[in-house]
Design an enzyme around this catalytic site. Sequence first.
Site, mmCIF file in Angstrom:
data_model
loop_
_atom_site.group_PDB
_atom_site.id
_atom_site.type_symbol
_atom_site.label_atom_id
_atom_site.label_comp_id
_atom_site.label_asym_id
_atom_site.label_seq_id
_atom_site.Cartn_x
_atom_site.Cartn_y
_atom_site.Cartn_z
ATOM 1 C CB SER A 148 -30.235 -6.701 -2.499
ATOM 2 O OG SER A 148 -31.395 -6.345 -1.813
ATOM 3 C CB ILE A 149 -29.089 -10.975 1.835
ATOM 4 C CG1 ILE A 149 -27.989 -11.281 1.272
ATOM 5 C CG2 ILE A 149 -29.825 -12.221 2.652
ATOM 6 C CD1 ILE A 149 -27.850 -12.188 -0.244
ATOM 7 C CG LEU A 180 -31.154 -7.691 7.684
ATOM 8 C CD1 LEU A 180 -31.255 -6.848 8.694
ATOM 9 C CD2 LEU A 180 -29.549 -8.244 7.948
ATOM 10 C CG ASN A 189 -25.856 -5.103 10.562
ATOM 11 O OD1 ASN A 189 -25.768 -3.942 10.314
ATOM 12 N ND2 ASN A 189 -26.278 -6.129 9.751
ATOM 13 C CB CYS A 203 -28.710 -4.241 6.723
ATOM 14 S SG CYS A 203 -29.181 -4.988 5.626
ATOM 15 C CG ASN A 250 -22.784 -3.578 6.205
ATOM 16 O OD1 ASN A 250 -22.662 -4.089 5.035
ATOM 17 N ND2 ASN A 250 -23.591 -3.692 7.136
ATOM 18 N N GLY A 268 -13.261 -5.788 1.383
ATOM 19 C CA GLY A 268 -12.426 -6.166 0.365
ATOM 20 C C GLY A 268 -11.040 -6.760 0.646
HETATM 21 C C1 SIN Z 1 -28.418 -8.101 4.080
HETATM 22 O O1 SIN Z 1 -28.866 -9.002 4.553
HETATM 23 O O2 SIN Z 1 -28.887 -7.667 3.036
HETATM 24 C C2 SIN Z 1 -26.842 -7.923 3.961
HETATM 25 C C3 SIN Z 1 -26.535 -7.523 5.630
HETATM 26 C C4 SIN Z 1 -25.763 -6.298 5.807
HETATM 27 O O3 SIN Z 1 -25.178 -5.419 4.919
HETATM 28 O O4 SIN Z 1 -25.892 -5.763 7.003
#
Ligand code: SIN
Length: 298
Positions: free
Chosen positions: A67-68, A70, A123, A126, A187, A239
């Site tokens: 869970s970055i 973005l 994208n 996300c 994704n 994967g």
């Molecule tokens: C993220 O930054 O949380 C992941 C990016 C993504 O899943 O598109």
Amino acid sequence: MNLSVKIGNMTFKNPVLLASGCFSKHTLDFTDVSGLGGIITKSVTMKPREGNPPPRIFETPCGVINSIGLANPGIDEFLKDELPCILSSQTRVIASIAGADVDEYVELTRLINQTDVTGIEVNLSCPNVERGGVEFGKDPESVKRIVDSVRNNTSKIIICKLPPLFDNRKIVSAAEQTGADAISLINTIPALAVNFETGKFEIGGKSGGLSGPAIKPIALYCVYNAIKSTNLPVIGVGGIMNARDALEFLLIGAMMVEIGTGVLVDPDIGNKIVKGIEEYFCKEGIKDIAEFQRRSRF
Ligand code: SIN
């Protein structure tokens, strides 16, 4: 043997791409990416983003939850610092963009259009942001509006990165109608992990997206459904940890593959996968990907 593939008017030397978010300019200190089909940069936004609270990554028995949120330095810093370094890597570079609304996608496209990247990955998937992200990718009207606006602002190739929908026909067709050159999927898959001892979530942002070997069969399912419903080239993601995994996606008709979580395990995995595909084709006397796919029963 010829492993090259074409998307739009662009030829890639082979079908192996590194997925967005799994490497940075620093990864280039550990691996030579010049033998790959290309690399896709971490999704960039107009303004810098701090990202979600830590911990942002949790390893599961067969994959990783992230869970970055973005996190990225914003477009100005990206264009000044990250992109020039990545563009010197002697492979095709695709820039991934993530807007909070249509205007942001347009602005990002305009700025990136002035660079030497080969294309733009939009994208739309996300799972870790409050606005946009996967909400766009689940709604055909949003996909149409965004892709149409991106198309009107670049002649570079456009790849739409889509979420893991089991029935993705309407979304795929929305991307196709509005001028995408390819779609990439899937994704990550929304996921939770809890710590039994502490009684807390393992991820600071509570939920995240699961990637890695656990999701490969689901990715194959979604990619196969997409291939059946579009004439666009489809890029399989999910994967892929070795050449055999990559060949499975090509076998069902994917034009290219993206390697994500595998890069976190081994920064050189892309080169190993290219070599593995070459060795397999050589052993079987297959001259190109089209012939490999003609041999399949799918
Ligand atoms: C993220 O930054 O949380 C992941 C990016 C993504 O899943 O598109």
